[in-house]
Scaffold this active site. Structure first.
Site, PDB file in Angstrom:
ATOM      1  N   TYR A  20      -5.889   7.433   4.196  1.00 47.78           N
ATOM      2  CA  TYR A  20      -5.926   6.372   3.196  1.00 47.78           C
ATOM      3  C   TYR A  20      -5.195   5.120   3.694  1.00 47.78           C
ATOM      4  CZ  TYR A  20      -4.872   3.382  -0.663  1.00 47.78           C
ATOM      5  OH  TYR A  20      -4.752   2.250  -1.424  1.00 47.78           O
ATOM      6  N   ASP A  70      -8.641   7.038  -2.036  1.00 46.40           N
ATOM      7  CA  ASP A  70      -7.564   7.692  -2.792  1.00 46.40           C
ATOM      8  C   ASP A  70      -8.183   8.426  -3.985  1.00 46.40           C
ATOM      9  OD1 ASP A  70      -8.264   5.728  -4.556  1.00 46.40           O
ATOM     10  OD2 ASP A  70      -6.279   4.860  -4.759  1.00 46.40           O
ATOM     11  N   GLU A  87       0.820  -1.213   0.000  1.00 45.19           N
ATOM     12  CA  GLU A  87       0.000   0.000   0.000  1.00 45.19           C
ATOM     13  C   GLU A  87       0.853   1.262   0.000  1.00 45.19           C
ATOM     14  OE1 GLU A  87      -3.106   0.499  -0.554  1.00 45.19           O
ATOM     15  OE2 GLU A  87      -3.518  -1.619  -0.746  1.00 45.19           O
TER      16      GLU A  87
END
Ligand code: SF4
Length: 387
Positions: free
Chosen positions: A138, A156, A55
C-alpha cells in the site's frame, strides 16, 4: 457491466474488467474527484517527504485524528534529515494518540536509511521504495503514485471494499489469493495519467460514499458501472471469512512510587508498543482476577528491589486492539521502610516525575491505566490484599 458472474462459483469468478469499462470508471471517478475531493492539508502537496508522512499516519488512523497531528509533526520534523537525526523517543512521543507505533519506528528507520544514501532523498521508483522499512504494497503504491506519478495502485481496506462491490466479488477478500486478484485488478484500473489522483479518488470514494454499512449509492459516480448495486448485493460485499475473536490477556502492573516519582520501564523496541514506556509488569493469557501470590512477590522484588511488597489492587482498565483484548490490572506496592535505596535510572528503567510522564512516549492504553490508578488512589479506592 454484465451480470453473468453473479451465479458463478466463487472459485471461478473472474475479477478482470474489460478495458472499455476500465476507461469509463477512470474517467468518471477522476471527474468526480475534481469537484468533490476532500480538502485536506496534504492534498496538492508536492514534497515527497510530507506526502510520505501523511500516508504513514493515514494508514491505520482516522482522517480526523491525523488532521490534528499532521502539521504539528511536520513542524517538529521538517525534513527527512531532521527526522533521521531525531532520537526515536522524540518521534514516539510526537506519535502518541496515533496508535500502531511500529509505523513511527519504521518511519524513523527509513528516514535514517534515506539520509545515509548518496541521494539523501526518497527513491523515486516503486521497486527501490519497497526496500525501505514500512513500505508494504500500500505505502509503496501510494507514495510512488502520489509523490512521483508512477502508475501504481494503493490498495487499502477502503479500496478493497469499493472494488469488491464494483465487481460484485463473491470471493472472500481476506484470503491471499483473492486479495491478490483484487490487487491485480486495482493495478489494471490505475490510469497512465494522474495515477496519484485516481488512487486518492478511490480512497475518497471509499471513505465518503461507498461506506461500509450505509453506502450512498445514489450519489455514487460509479453507480451505473457497479455490479453489486445492479444485483442488490451491496451490503453483502465484501465477503469476509469469519474473524477469530481477539485473544484475552491480562497485564499485571506495579504502581511503585518513591516520593513524587513513579517507576517506569521501557519496552523492547520490537513488538507491541515497542520502545514505549509503561509501569513494570507482565502478561498472562486470559482475563484474570488476581495474579498468583508467589509470582507477584517474585516479580515485585525483581522489578523494584528487595523489600518492596504488593499491597492491593488500584485499577482495572480494558482496551481492545486488533488481535488482543487487554485487561490492565494495576497493583499498588509499598517501598521498604528500612533502606530508602537508590533512585537508579537507566535507558530501560526510570523514576519518572509528573512532568516526565507528560513527555515520555506512553501508549494511550497505558496512559488510561495510569490515570485510573492515580485517580483511584486519590479517591481512596484501593482494594487491599488480605494477608
Ligand atoms: Fe459503492 Fe454503491 Fe458506488 Fe457501488 S454504487 S461503488 S456499492 S457506493
Amino acid at each position: 457491466m454484465a451480470n453473468s458472474r453473479a451465479n458463478t462459483n466463487s472459485r471461478q469468478q473472474d475479477l478482470r474488467t474489460p478495458p472499455s469499462l476500465r476507461r469509463k470508471i477512470r474517467a468518471k471517478l477522476l471527474r468526480w474527484y475534481d469537484t468533490e475531493k476532500r480538502e485536506l492539508p496534504w492534498r496538492g502537496e508536492t514534497d515527497p517527504y510530507r506526502i510520505w508522512v501523511s500516508e504513514v499516519m493515514l494508514q491505520q488512523t482516522r482522517v480526523d485524528t491525523v488532521l490534528g497531528r499532521y502539521s504539528q509533526f511536520l513542524s517538529r520534523f521538517r525534513s527527512i534529515s531532521s527526522l533521521a537525526d531525531a532520537p526515536l523517543e522524540a518521534i514516539l512521543s510526537e506519535w502518541q494518540g496515533l496508535g500502531y507505533y511500529s509505523r513511527a519506528r519504521n518511519l524513523h528507520r527509513a528516514a535514517q536509511l534515506v539520509a545515509e544514501s548518496p541521494e539523501r532523498q526518497l527513491p523515486r521508483d516503486r521497486r527501490s521504495l519497497a526496500l525501505l522499512p514500512g513500505f508494504g504494497p500500500y505505502m509503496t503504491g501510494a507514495v510512488a503514485s502520489i509523490a512521483f506519478g508512477e502508475r501504481a495502485a494503493a490498495v487499502d481496506g477502503n479500496v478493497i471494499r469499493v472494488l469488491s462491490r464494483l465487481l460484485d466479488s463473491e470471493r472472500p477478500v481476506d484470503t491471499p489469493a483473492n486479495k491478490r486478484a483484487l490487487e491485480e485488478e486495482a493495478e489494471a484500473l490505475v490510469p497512465p495519467s494522474r495515477p496519484g489522483d485516481f488512487n486518492q479518488a478511490m480512497m475518497d470514494l471509499g471513505s465518503t460514499v461507498c461506506l461500509p454499512k450505509r453506502p450512498l449509492c445514489r450519489a455514487c459516480p460509479l453507480a451505473r458501472e457497479c455490479q453489486s448495486f445492479a444485483m442488490g448485493t451491496v451490503l453483502l460485499r465484501p465477503v469476509k471469512t469469519k474473524k477469530k475473536p481477539p485473544k484475552n490477556v491480562t497485564v499485571f502492573q506495579l504502581w511503585a512510587k518513591r516520593r513524587i516519582a513513579l517507576r517506569m520501564v521501557r519496552r523492547e523496541e520490537d513488538g507491541l508498543f515497542g520502545g514505549m514506556w509503561e509501569l513494570p509488569g507482565w502478561m498472562e493469557d486470559g482475563h484474570r482476577e488476581r495474579p498468583d501470590k508467589k509470582t507477584l512477590e517474585k516479580f515485585c522484588q525483581n522489578a523494584l528491589g528487595p523489600g518492596w511488597r504488593p499491597v492491593g489492587e488500584i485499577a482495572r482498565v480494558s482496551r481492545t486492539l486488533t488481535h488482543r483484548k487487554i485487561l490492565f490490572v494495576v497493583l499498588n506496592t509499598l517501598a521498604p521502610k528500612e533502606k530508602p535505596g537508590r533512585f537508579r535510572s537507566s535507558d530501560k528503567t526510570i523514576w519518572a516525575k509528573e512532568e516526565d510522564l507528560v513527555t515520555l512516549p506512553i501508549s494511550t492504553a497505558q496512559r488510561a491505566a495510569i490515570k485510573a490508578a492515580s485517580k483511584a488512589l486519590e479517591d481512596g479506592q484501593e482494594k487491599l490484599f488480605e494477608n
